[in-house]
Design a protein around this motif. Structure first.
Motif, PDB file in Angstrom:
ATOM      1  N   GLU A 156      19.190  44.551  35.624  1.00  0.00           N
ATOM      2  CA  GLU A 156      17.939  44.167  36.277  1.00  0.00           C
ATOM      3  C   GLU A 156      16.788  44.997  35.686  1.00  0.00           C
ATOM      4  N   LEU A 157      15.962  44.353  34.827  1.00  0.00           N
ATOM      5  CA  LEU A 157      14.831  45.028  34.188  1.00  0.00           C
ATOM      6  C   LEU A 157      13.523  44.260  34.411  1.00  0.00           C
ATOM      7  N   GLN A 158      13.467  43.453  35.464  1.00  0.00           N
ATOM      8  CA  GLN A 158      12.281  42.639  35.701  1.00  0.00           C
ATOM      9  C   GLN A 158      11.053  43.493  35.988  1.00  0.00           C
ATOM     10  N   SER A 159      11.229  44.639  36.643  1.00  0.00           N
ATOM     11  CA  SER A 159      10.085  45.496  36.958  1.00  0.00           C
ATOM     12  C   SER A 159       9.423  46.047  35.700  1.00  0.00           C
ATOM     13  N   LEU A 160      10.155  46.069  34.578  1.00  0.00           N
ATOM     14  CA  LEU A 160       9.617  46.546  33.304  1.00  0.00           C
ATOM     15  C   LEU A 160       9.219  45.394  32.383  1.00  0.00           C
ATOM     16  N   GLY A 161       9.432  44.158  32.861  1.00  0.00           N
ATOM     17  CA  GLY A 161       9.048  42.997  32.079  1.00  0.00           C
ATOM     18  C   GLY A 161      10.108  42.491  31.118  1.00  0.00           C
ATOM     19  N   TYR A 162      11.333  43.010  31.205  1.00  0.00           N
ATOM     20  CA  TYR A 162      12.392  42.617  30.263  1.00  0.00           C
ATOM     21  C   TYR A 162      13.380  41.616  30.868  1.00  0.00           C
ATOM     22  N   GLY A 163      13.114  41.151  32.068  1.00  0.00           N
ATOM     23  CA  GLY A 163      13.987  40.159  32.680  1.00  0.00           C
ATOM     24  C   GLY A 163      15.313  40.745  33.140  1.00  0.00           C
ATOM     25  N   THR A 164      16.377  39.929  33.049  1.00  0.00           N
ATOM     26  CA  THR A 164      17.730  40.358  33.430  1.00  0.00           C
ATOM     27  C   THR A 164      18.688  40.055  32.274  1.00  0.00           C
ATOM     28  N   PRO A 165      18.654  40.867  31.227  1.00  0.00           N
ATOM     29  CA  PRO A 165      19.502  40.598  30.054  1.00  0.00           C
ATOM     30  C   PRO A 165      20.991  40.716  30.382  1.00  0.00           C
ATOM     31  N   LEU A 166      21.803  39.961  29.641  1.00  0.00           N
ATOM     32  CA  LEU A 166      23.256  39.975  29.764  1.00  0.00           C
ATOM     33  C   LEU A 166      23.861  40.666  28.551  1.00  0.00           C
ATOM     34  N   VAL A 167      24.778  41.583  28.808  1.00  0.00           N
ATOM     35  CA  VAL A 167      25.494  42.294  27.751  1.00  0.00           C
ATOM     36  C   VAL A 167      26.959  41.866  27.802  1.00  0.00           C
ATOM     37  N   PRO A 168      27.458  41.110  26.818  1.00  0.00           N
ATOM     38  CA  PRO A 168      28.881  40.743  26.809  1.00  0.00           C
ATOM     39  C   PRO A 168      29.762  41.984  26.631  1.00  0.00           C
ATOM     40  N   LEU A 169      30.839  42.046  27.394  1.00  0.00           N
ATOM     41  CA  LEU A 169      31.785  43.164  27.298  1.00  0.00           C
ATOM     42  C   LEU A 169      32.963  42.773  26.417  1.00  0.00           C
ATOM     43  N   LYS A 170      33.439  43.715  25.639  1.00  0.00           N
ATOM     44  CA  LYS A 170      34.665  43.489  24.881  1.00  0.00           C
ATOM     45  C   LYS A 170      35.858  43.548  25.835  1.00  0.00           C
ATOM     46  N   ASN A 171      36.973  42.964  25.422  1.00  0.00           N
ATOM     47  CA  ASN A 171      38.165  42.940  26.277  1.00  0.00           C
ATOM     48  C   ASN A 171      38.640  44.363  26.585  1.00  0.00           C
ATOM     49  N   GLY A 172      39.031  44.571  27.832  1.00  0.00           N
ATOM     50  CA  GLY A 172      39.571  45.853  28.253  1.00  0.00           C
ATOM     51  C   GLY A 172      40.985  45.700  28.782  1.00  0.00           C
ATOM     52  N   HIS A 173      41.507  46.761  29.388  1.00  0.00           N
ATOM     53  CA  HIS A 173      42.829  46.675  29.991  1.00  0.00           C
ATOM     54  C   HIS A 173      42.898  47.561  31.228  1.00  0.00           C
ATOM     55  N   GLN A 174      43.921  47.311  32.027  1.00  0.00           N
ATOM     56  CA  GLN A 174      44.124  48.049  33.269  1.00  0.00           C
ATOM     57  C   GLN A 174      45.615  48.202  33.527  1.00  0.00           C
ATOM     58  N   ILE A 175      46.009  49.366  34.025  1.00  0.00           N
ATOM     59  CA  ILE A 175      47.383  49.596  34.450  1.00  0.00           C
ATOM     60  C   ILE A 175      47.354  50.145  35.874  1.00  0.00           C
ATOM     61  N   SER A 176      48.382  49.835  36.640  1.00  0.00           N
ATOM     62  CA  SER A 176      48.431  50.310  38.020  1.00  0.00           C
ATOM     63  C   SER A 176      49.875  50.453  38.475  1.00  0.00           C
ATOM     64  N   ALA A 177      50.073  51.308  39.462  1.00  0.00           N
ATOM     65  CA  ALA A 177      51.380  51.512  40.094  1.00  0.00           C
ATOM     66  C   ALA A 177      51.159  51.673  41.589  1.00  0.00           C
ATOM     67  N   GLN A 178      52.107  51.156  42.385  1.00  0.00           N
ATOM     68  CA  GLN A 178      51.941  51.160  43.832  1.00  0.00           C
ATOM     69  C   GLN A 178      53.260  51.431  44.541  1.00  0.00           C
ATOM     70  N   LEU A 179      53.181  52.245  45.589  1.00  0.00           N
ATOM     71  CA  LEU A 179      54.312  52.500  46.480  1.00  0.00           C
ATOM     72  C   LEU A 179      53.925  52.028  47.868  1.00  0.00           C
ATOM     73  N   ARG A 180      54.762  51.183  48.469  1.00  0.00           N
ATOM     74  CA  ARG A 180      54.461  50.622  49.794  1.00  0.00           C
ATOM     75  C   ARG A 180      55.663  50.786  50.707  1.00  0.00           C
ATOM     76  N   CYS A 181      55.383  51.182  51.954  1.00  0.00           N
ATOM     77  CA  CYS A 181      56.416  51.337  52.977  1.00  0.00           C
ATOM     78  C   CYS A 181      56.113  50.380  54.124  1.00  0.00           C
ATOM     79  N   GLY A 182      57.104  49.593  54.533  1.00  0.00           N
ATOM     80  CA  GLY A 182      56.918  48.645  55.627  1.00  0.00           C
ATOM     81  C   GLY A 182      57.842  48.958  56.789  1.00  0.00           C
ATOM     82  N   TYR A 183      57.283  48.935  57.995  1.00  0.00           N
ATOM     83  CA  TYR A 183      58.081  49.176  59.208  1.00  0.00           C
ATOM     84  C   TYR A 183      57.955  47.967  60.119  1.00  0.00           C
ATOM     85  N   GLN A 184      59.088  47.335  60.449  1.00  0.00           N
ATOM     86  CA  GLN A 184      59.117  46.124  61.247  1.00  0.00           C
ATOM     87  C   GLN A 184      58.958  46.485  62.723  1.00  0.00           C
ATOM     88  N   LEU A 185      57.781  46.204  63.286  1.00  0.00           N
ATOM     89  CA  LEU A 185      57.516  46.522  64.682  1.00  0.00           C
ATOM     90  C   LEU A 185      58.202  45.531  65.612  1.00  0.00           C
TER      91      LEU A 185
END
Length: 280
Positions: A197-226
């Protein structure tokens, strides 16, 4: 986002933002088993550490703190082995910003953060197995408002990207009421873009394309049957996201031109959650 001043030239508008979408194709069909659906409401808090780096991999700035969030998840069995999961999530909060101005001076302020996610996942569980395989699509939107302080102007940015993921989870019953699940996933982040957002400076709202990235994740979950229908869930997740440095994009106010790019960046999250699940 990083801005580089330049000389005067004519600017050009970027293409409009990509519409939010979710799509699942070719789901197997079969008779539904008993207790085939589960609706989950999840409360969580995530510790963020977001960093941007220059071309020599020196830290330009960092944002850290905690973001509370809410997720709603629907899980539906389609057969004895196949099923689908739909999920919507929202996190919002304030992080501490430590970095520098375009002139290289130290700068400390706060950032208002908002993250929205929609995803659809198809899962498969082989017969007589505790392993579960999954593949999913996600649309993520991250709104970032770096607040002004002193003579430095505020900056509003909007990131969005799609994510294609594959995961593996192992589940085992600890007792008649208690169960544990440990999972991991890897994801490709693609079709990303940054809107500034650069409208206040007169440059509008330019778009910058992002190069492909990656993500890794791990999760531990505990369930208790009520009860036969209600389950209490507690869990922890570790996640790391990375995007490489983007190409430069020019923006003009009719007289002057600036170049913008997204530096190499990574985001590490540690999340803790509590959830209530209703099983149909």
């Amino acid at each position: 986002m990083w801005v580089i001043p330049a000389q005067t030239v004519n600017g050009r508008r970027s293409a409009p933002a990509v519409f939010l979408w979710l799509l699942l194709v070719v789901l197997p069909t079969a008779a539904l088993p008993a207790s085939a659906a589960e609706l989950t409401l999840q409360l969580q808090t995530s510790r963020w550490l977001y960093q941007e780096f220059d071309a020599e991999h020196q830290e330009l700035n960092r944002e850290s703190g905690y973001l509370p969030g809410l997720q709603l998840r629907w899980r539906q069995a389609l057969s004895r082995h196949w099923g689908v999961q739909l999920q919507a999530g929202r996190s919002r909060g304030v992080l501490t910003y430590n970095g520098q101005t375009q002139a290289g001076s130290a700068y400390r302020t706060d950032t208002q953060e908002g993250v929205s996610q929609l995803d659809a996942t198809l899962w498969y569980q082989p017969s007589d197995s505790r392993w579960q395989l999954s593949a999913g699509l996600r649309q993520s939107v991250w709104q970032r408002h770096i607040r002004s302080r002193g003579n430095t102007l505020a900056l509003q940015e909007r990131y969005q990207w799609r994510m294609l993921s594959a995961g593996l989870e192992y589940r085992w019953p600890w007792s008649s009421r208690l169960s544990l699940a440990l999972g991991a996933s890897g994801s490709l982040l693609w079709h990303g873009q940054l809107q500034v957002e650069l409208q206040s400076l007169g440059y509008g709202t330019p778009l910058v394309p992002l190069k492909n990235g990656h993500q890794i994740s791990a999760q531990l979950r505990c369930g208790y049957q009520l009860t036969s229908a209600w389950q209490l869930q507690l869990g922890h997740q570790q996640q790391q996201r990375w995007f490489p440095r983007s190409r430069r994009v020019a923006a003009s106010n009719g007289q002057n031109r600036v170049f913008l790019h997204e530096p190499e960046n990574q985001n590490r999250q540690q999340s803790w959650f509590i959830a209530a699940a209703y099983q149909f």
